[in-house]
Design an enzyme around this catalytic site. Structure first.
Site, short mmCIF file in Angstrom:
data_model
loop_
_atom_site.label_atom_id
_atom_site.label_comp_id
_atom_site.label_asym_id
_atom_site.label_seq_id
_atom_site.Cartn_x
_atom_site.Cartn_y
_atom_site.Cartn_z
CE LYS A 90 -20.13 -21.20 4.58
NZ LYS A 90 -20.68 -19.99 5.19
CG ASP A 141 -27.65 -25.79 -11.20
OD1 ASP A 141 -27.37 -25.91 -10.00
OD2 ASP A 141 -27.86 -26.74 -11.96
C1 MEV Z 1 -18.23 -17.79 7.17
O1 MEV Z 1 -19.44 -18.04 6.50
C2 MEV Z 1 -17.11 -17.62 6.19
C3 MEV Z 1 -15.72 -17.47 6.79
O2 MEV Z 1 -15.44 -18.55 7.67
C4 MEV Z 1 -14.75 -17.47 5.64
C5 MEV Z 1 -13.29 -17.54 6.04
O3 MEV Z 1 -12.97 -18.06 7.11
O4 MEV Z 1 -12.48 -17.05 5.24
C6 MEV Z 1 -15.59 -16.20 7.59
#
Ligand code: MEV
Length: 438
Positions: A279, A295
Site C-alpha cells: 500500500k 488508469d
Molecule cells: C501509509 O499510507 C503507508 C505505510 O503504512 C506504508 C508501510 O507501512 O510500509 C506507512
C-alpha cells in the site's frame, strides 16, 4: 422516502444539481454553493470536465504537487503527484534527496507485453478446433488490419494469438489468448477493438467450417476484453550504495541496513504486513499514475495480482546486503500510456507529462516504479527508526489546525511550536486554545 428518477442523464446540469440537492441533502442552497465553488472559472475547461463522464455536477480536486530531485538513470526529474495523503510527497522528496548523491535510481524495462482474451464455449472435438484455429489465425490478423495498420507502422501491433484449452476449469471453455505491443498507448481501446473483431471473425468462420458438426459451428462467444493482469509488462527500479553511506554513524548505518532488510523479509513472508507494505508503494505509484492521466484502478488490480502470482501475497520490493553494499529494488507490472486517453485532453495531465519531459510509455513506467520504490524506502526508513507517526502527524498538523479553524498567524506559531513537541489531536487543541486565550 425518495423515488427513482427517469431520464436523469438528459436533464441539464442545473436541473441535475437542483434534483440532487433537493432530494439528497439537508440544505439545498448550501449544497449548490459547494458544488459551484468547485467549478472551473474557465468555461472551456469546465466543459471539458463535464464531458469526461456522464452526469458531471462539479469537479473533485486532489492536491497536485511535485517531488523534486529524483535522479533516474542520470537524468534529474521533478515528479508530479496527485494525492490527498499528507505525508506522501514529503516522503518521496526526502527519499529522492537521500539517493541524489548516491548515484540515484537505475531502472530497466523487463517487458511491455499487454494481454487480451476472447472467452468462448465450444462443445466439440478439441483436435478439430485446433485444426480450425490454425487456419483461422491469419484470418483473424487480416480481419483487424485497418485497426492495426497505424500501430504496425510504428512497430507495434498483435504479437501472438494462441488457442487455450480450459476445459478442465469449465466444460467447453476455450480462449483466444492474445498478446499485444501498444508502444506509447496504454492500448485498452486498441486491444478491445481487435478482440471484438476477433470474436466476430471466429464466429463467422466457424459457421462455414466444413469439418465442424452443426453444434460445433455454433460455438458461443462469452466475452472479449483486455486483461489488466500484465506480468510481462514489467519494470525494475533499483538503488544501491555502500552500507557505510546509509548513515553518518557507521554503527547506525549497519543497524539500519540490517533492520531494513529484516523489514523487507517480513513483508515477503507475511501477508498482513505485505499488504500495508505494498500500500505504501502504491502511495507513490498511484499519485504519479493519476497525475499523468493513467488508469490507477487498472494498475492497482494488475499490481496486486502480480504480488500474489506465486500463490501467496508478498512484497513487491526486495533488499539485500552483499559485500557491504546495500541494494534495494522493485519489480512491478505497469501498463501505462503517454498518448491517447486523458493525456492530450486534460490540461493538468498535459502539464504533468511536460514536467516529466514528455516521456515515452517506457520512461513513464520507469519513473512510476521509482516513485513506488522511493515511497517504500521512506516508509521503511521511518518504520525501522523513528516510527511513522512523527513525520505523519507533523504533516497532519495543518489539516488539524484547518479543521479547528485556526487563523494564518495561529497556524504559523503552532507549526513552529510543534517542531519540538509531540503532535496529537489533544496537544494541538490545547496549544491552539492557549494561544487563542492570550
Ligand atoms: C501509509 O499510507 C503507508 C505505510 O503504512 C506504508 C508501510 O507501512 O510500509 C506507512
Amino acid at each position: 422516502m425518495n423515488t427513482p428518477v427517469e431520464g436523469f442523464s438528459k436533464l441539464s446540469k442545473a436541473e441535475k444539481i437542483d434534483w440532487i440537492a433537493k432530494h439528497y441533502t439537508k440544505d439545498a442552497e448550501a449544497s449548490k454553493q459547494i458544488l459551484e465553488q468547485y467549478w472551473n472559472a474557465d468555461a472551456k475547461v469546465q466543459k471539458l470536465h463535464d464531458e469526461f463522464i456522464e452526469n458531471t455536477i462539479s469537479n473533485y480536486y486532489l492536491p497536485f504537487a511535485v517531488a523534486p530531485n529524483f535522479l533516474i538513470n542520470d537524468t534529474l526529474y521533478a515528479i508530479p503527484m496527485a494525492i490527498e495523503e499528507s505525508s506522501v510527497v514529503a516522503a518521496a522528496s526526502k527519499a529522492a534527496k537521500f539517493w541524489l548523491n548516491k548515484g540515484g535510481f537505475k531502472t530497466q524495462i523487463l517487458g511491455t507485453e499487454k494481454v487480451g482474451q476472447v472467452h468462448f464455449i465450444y462443445k466439440g472435438n478439441t483436435q478439430t478446433l485446433q485444426t480450425f484455429f490454425e487456419e483461422l489465425e491469419p484470418k483473424l490478423r487480416k480481419s483487424v488490419s485497418d485497426i492495426t495498420e497505424n500501430m504496425e507502422k510504428r512497430g507495434g501491433g498483435i504479437k501472438k494469438i494462441e488457442l487455450r484449452d480450459l476445459n478442465e476449469q469449465m466444460e467447453g471453455y476455450y480462449q483466444l489468448h492474445c498478446t499485444f505491443e501498444t508502444l506509447d498507448a496504454m492500448g485498452a481501446n486498441f486491444i478491445n477493438s481487435c478482440l471484438e473483431q476477433f470474436a466476430k471473425t471466429l464466429k463467422e468462420k466457424a459457421q462455414s467450417y466444413a469439418a465442424f458438426s452443426e453444434d460445433e459451428k455454433n460455438l458461443e462467444v462469452v466475452m472479449s476484453i483486455l486483461s489488466n493482469y500484465v506480468p510481462n509488462c514489467l519494470v525494475k527500479a533499483e538503488v544501491s550504495c555502500p552500507v557505510a553511506q546509509l548513515d553518518k554513524n557507521p554503527v547506525a548505518a549497519e543497524e539500519f541496513a540490517n533492520k531494513f532488510v529484516q523489514a523487507i523479509t517480513i513483508a515477503k513472508m507475511e501477508p498482513y504486513r505485505a499488504v500495508t507494505h505494498n500500500k505504501g508503494i502504491m502511495n507513490g505509484v498511484d499519485a504519479v499514475v493519476l497525475a499523468t492521466g493513467n488508469d490507477f484502478r487498472a494498475v492497482e488490480a494488475g499490481v496486486h495480482a502480480y504480488a500474489a502470482k506465486d500463490g501467496r501475497y508478498t512484497s513487491l520490493t526486495h533488499a539485500a546486503i552483499e559485500d557491504d553494499t546495500f541494494t534495494f529494488w522493485i519489480e512491478i507490472p505497469l501498463a501505462l500510456g503517454t498518448v491517447g486517453g486523458l493525456t492530450s485532453l486534460h490540461p493538468l495531465v498535459k502539464l504533468a507529462l511536460e514536467i516529466l519531459q514528455n516521456p515515452s510509455a517506457k520512461e513513464l513506467m520507469e519513473i512510476v516504479a521509482v516513485a513506488g520504490l522511493a515511497q517504500n524506502f521512506a516508509a521503511i526508513r521511518s518504520l525501522v527508526t523513528t516510527g511513522i507517526q512523527k513525520g505523519h502527524m507533523k504533516m497532519h498538523l495543518l489539516n488539524m489546525l484547518n479543521q479547528m479553524g485556526a487563523s494564518e498567524s495561529e497556524k504559523q506559531q503552532l507549526v513552529q511550536y510543534f517542531k519540538d513537541h509531540i503532535v496529537t489531536h489533544a496537544s494541538v487543541k490545547e496549544a491552539l486554545e492557549k494561544i487563542q486565550s492570550q
